[in-house]
Design an enzyme around this catalytic site. Structure first.
Site, PDB file in Angstrom:
ATOM      1  N   SER A 141       9.559   2.494  -5.608  1.00 27.87           N
ATOM      2  CA  SER A 141       8.293   2.304  -6.394  1.00 27.87           C
ATOM      3  C   SER A 141       8.657   1.083  -7.054  1.00 27.87           C
ATOM      4  O   SER A 141       9.952   0.866  -7.524  1.00 27.87           O
ATOM      5  CB  SER A 141       7.962   3.354  -7.292  1.00 27.87           C
ATOM      6  OG  SER A 141       7.024   2.711  -8.126  1.00 27.87           O
ATOM      7  N   TYR A 154      10.202   9.372 -13.787  1.00 33.66           N
ATOM      8  CA  TYR A 154       9.914   9.015 -12.441  1.00 33.66           C
ATOM      9  C   TYR A 154      10.655   7.626 -12.127  1.00 33.66           C
ATOM     10  O   TYR A 154      10.916   7.521 -10.881  1.00 33.66           O
ATOM     11  CB  TYR A 154       8.119   8.957 -12.481  1.00 33.66           C
ATOM     12  CG  TYR A 154       7.586   8.312 -11.196  1.00 33.66           C
ATOM     13  CD1 TYR A 154       7.410   9.088 -10.109  1.00 33.66           C
ATOM     14  CD2 TYR A 154       7.294   6.900 -10.939  1.00 33.66           C
ATOM     15  CE1 TYR A 154       6.946   8.710  -9.046  1.00 33.66           C
ATOM     16  CE2 TYR A 154       6.761   6.277  -9.926  1.00 33.66           C
ATOM     17  CZ  TYR A 154       6.665   7.321  -8.792  1.00 33.66           C
ATOM     18  OH  TYR A 154       6.115   6.681  -7.881  1.00 33.66           O
TER      19      TYR A 154
HETATM   20  N1  NAP Z   1       0.165   5.515  -5.279  1.00 35.94           N
HETATM   21  C1  NAP Z   1       1.018   4.602  -5.987  1.00 35.94           C
HETATM   22  O1  NAP Z   1       0.534   3.835  -6.782  1.00 35.94           O
HETATM   23  C2  NAP Z   1       2.468   4.530  -5.487  1.00 35.94           C
HETATM   24  C3  NAP Z   1       3.011   3.358  -6.250  1.00 35.94           C
HETATM   25  C4  NAP Z   1       4.513   3.318  -5.850  1.00 35.94           C
HETATM   26  C5  NAP Z   1       5.330   4.290  -5.107  1.00 35.94           C
HETATM   27  N2  NAP Z   1       4.482   5.387  -4.604  1.00 35.94           N
HETATM   28  C6  NAP Z   1       4.847   6.462  -3.803  1.00 35.94           C
HETATM   29  O2  NAP Z   1       4.404   6.395  -2.651  1.00 35.94           O
HETATM   30  C7  NAP Z   1       4.677   7.799  -1.817  1.00 35.94           C
HETATM   31  C8  NAP Z   1       3.418   8.375  -1.403  1.00 35.94           C
HETATM   32  O3  NAP Z   1       2.770   8.595  -2.434  1.00 35.94           O
HETATM   33  P1  NAP Z   1       1.011   8.265  -2.331  1.00 35.94           P
HETATM   34  O4  NAP Z   1       0.783   7.279  -3.399  1.00 35.94           O
HETATM   35  O5  NAP Z   1       0.738   8.133  -0.974  1.00 35.94           O
HETATM   36  O6  NAP Z   1       0.234   9.692  -3.170  1.00 35.94           O
HETATM   37  P2  NAP Z   1      -0.251  10.879  -2.434  1.00 35.94           P
HETATM   38  O7  NAP Z   1      -1.461  10.423  -1.763  1.00 35.94           O
HETATM   39  O8  NAP Z   1      -0.516  11.925  -3.630  1.00 35.94           O
HETATM   40  O9  NAP Z   1       0.389  11.610  -1.298  1.00 35.94           O
HETATM   41  C9  NAP Z   1       1.970  12.136  -1.659  1.00 35.94           C
HETATM   42  C10 NAP Z   1       2.482  12.967  -0.372  1.00 35.94           C
HETATM   43  O10 NAP Z   1       3.463  13.747  -0.524  1.00 35.94           O
HETATM   44  C11 NAP Z   1       3.361  14.898  -0.361  1.00 35.94           C
HETATM   45  N3  NAP Z   1       3.913  15.849  -1.123  1.00 35.94           N
HETATM   46  C12 NAP Z   1       3.816  16.181  -2.425  1.00 35.94           C
HETATM   47  N4  NAP Z   1       4.676  17.016  -2.817  1.00 35.94           N
HETATM   48  C13 NAP Z   1       5.368  17.705  -1.839  1.00 35.94           C
HETATM   49  C14 NAP Z   1       6.002  18.964  -1.458  1.00 35.94           C
HETATM   50  N5  NAP Z   1       6.503  19.648  -2.588  1.00 35.94           N
HETATM   51  N6  NAP Z   1       6.518  19.053  -0.232  1.00 35.94           N
HETATM   52  C15 NAP Z   1       6.026  18.349   0.933  1.00 35.94           C
HETATM   53  N7  NAP Z   1       5.013  17.164   0.791  1.00 35.94           N
HETATM   54  C16 NAP Z   1       4.707  16.812  -0.756  1.00 35.94           C
HETATM   55  C17 NAP Z   1       2.016  15.146  -0.340  1.00 35.94           C
HETATM   56  O11 NAP Z   1       1.600  16.231   0.750  1.00 35.94           O
HETATM   57  P3  NAP Z   1       1.046  17.623   0.578  1.00 35.94           P
HETATM   58  O12 NAP Z   1       0.296  17.568  -0.645  1.00 35.94           O
HETATM   59  O13 NAP Z   1       0.283  18.007   1.907  1.00 35.94           O
HETATM   60  O14 NAP Z   1       2.378  18.570   0.545  1.00 35.94           O
HETATM   61  C18 NAP Z   1       1.218  13.964   0.158  1.00 35.94           C
HETATM   62  O15 NAP Z   1       1.210  13.657   1.537  1.00 35.94           O
HETATM   63  C19 NAP Z   1       5.366   8.552  -3.031  1.00 35.94           C
HETATM   64  O16 NAP Z   1       6.923   9.021  -3.067  1.00 35.94           O
HETATM   65  C20 NAP Z   1       5.077   7.791  -4.474  1.00 35.94           C
HETATM   66  O17 NAP Z   1       6.074   8.050  -5.466  1.00 35.94           O
HETATM   67  C21 NAP Z   1       3.142   5.428  -4.933  1.00 35.94           C
END
Ligand code: NAP
Length: 262
Positions: A141, A154
């Site tokens: 991130s 985080y």
């Molecule tokens: N969105 C942002 O602004 C942003 C910015 C920087 C970095 N990121 C990073 O990008 C990555 C993806 O996030 P996103 O933005 O796409 O958010 P998201 O839509 O909430 O997706 C998160 C994913 O992680 C999975 N997950 C969460 N807890 C889990 C667990 N205990 N076991 C297995 N899977 C789990 C969820 O799947 P299930 O719910 O099906 O388990 C979901 O598919 C993350 O690492 C996040 O830190 C996001």
């Protein structure tokens, strides 16, 4: 890819957001998919959408905070020779602040954001090194570089992923394995929950644009990709400054400003 040369990508958090877009784009590049997540319905929806690219898609329901589930995914990476790409994407956030934090929630975040991707990266590194090929994409991130914003815990998990990636890249490049850290800024996904509605639009990227840029960075051979950063030279300058600290980070004597005579 024909049936004898088929390759697969394993994507954690493949059930929504950034992971779901990776699923679509990697399927579009001809990869079969193994999608990992907890939510069966969302996994199925992403899998069905990806099959329109004519690839095989399997879903694994796994909660990466559960030891047995995590070991199952590790085992798959260690034993399935068709898997040549790992996208270490699953991740969760935390509320800002530490003094009043829910420490159990923080521990769970560390399991998902640090422990799981580390174990999966090790499994993939082992298998891919033996095969002399493979790609590990670690979703960090932009907050890895900004501990003062949002949650320091985080930020710390994401700085860990960045450091792990840089170190793995150095170790694994000679073995034919590519490692990339991706540092998204705020991205329009479920990650933010209702708080996402209050983010300034100018700061928030669509997940499609984010993943397409990250894959362009991968194709260009980047070690670290910051999709929103206009000038790559800014990252290079930051890294160069870090490098300049290097020779002085470990010395026999303390610096003069700490009272030791020169
Ligand atoms: N969105 C942002 O602004 C942003 C910015 C920087 C970095 N990121 C990073 O990008 C990555 C993806 O996030 P996103 O933005 O796409 O958010 P998201 O839509 O909430 O997706 C998160 C994913 O992680 C999975 N997950 C969460 N807890 C889990 C667990 N205990 N076991 C297995 N899977 C789990 C969820 O799947 P299930 O719910 O099906 O388990 C979901 O598919 C993350 O690492 C996040 O830190 C996001």
């Amino acid at each position: 890819m024909n049936s004898s040369t088929r390759q697969a990508a394993l994507i954690t958090g493949g059930s929504s957001g950034i992971g779901a877009i990776y699923a679509d784009r990697l399927a579009g590049r001809g990869y079969d998919l193994v999608l990992v997540g907890r939510d069966a319905d969302r996994l199925t929806a992403v899998a069905e959408a990806a099959t329109r690219h004519g690839v095989a898609v399997e879903t694994i329901r796994a909660d990466l905070t559960k030891v047995a589930d995590l070991r199952r995914v590790e085992e798959r990476l260690r034993t399935d020779g068709a898997i040549t790409v790992l996208v270490n994407n699953a991740g969760i956030g935390a509320a800002p602040g530490l003094a009043d934090a829910d420490v159990d929630a923080l521990e769970q975040m560390i399991q998902v954001n640090v422990t799981a991707p580390t174990r999966l990266a090790v499994a993939a590194a082992h298998a891919f090194s033996a095969a002399g090929r493979g790609t590990i994409i670690n979703i960090s991130s932009a907050l890895a570089l900004a501990p003062e914003l949002f949650s320091g815990a985080y930020s710390g998990t994401k700085a860990y992923i960045l450091n792990l990636s840089i170190s793995m890249r150095q170790e694994l490049a000679p073995r034919g394995v590519q490692v990339q850290a991706v540092l998204p800024g705020a991205t329009r996904t479920a990650f933010w929950g209702p708080a996402g509605d209050h983010l300034p639009a100018a700061m928030v990227m669509d997940a499609e644009e984010l993943v397409d840029a990250a894959l362009a960075g991968l194709d260009a051979g980047e070690d670290v990709t910051i999709p929103s950063l206009p000038d790559r030279a800014d990252w290079d300058a930051f890294n160069a400054a870090r490098g300049r600290l290097g020779p002085n980070l470990s010395r026999q004597h303390a610096a003069a400003r700490y009272g030791r005579a020169a």
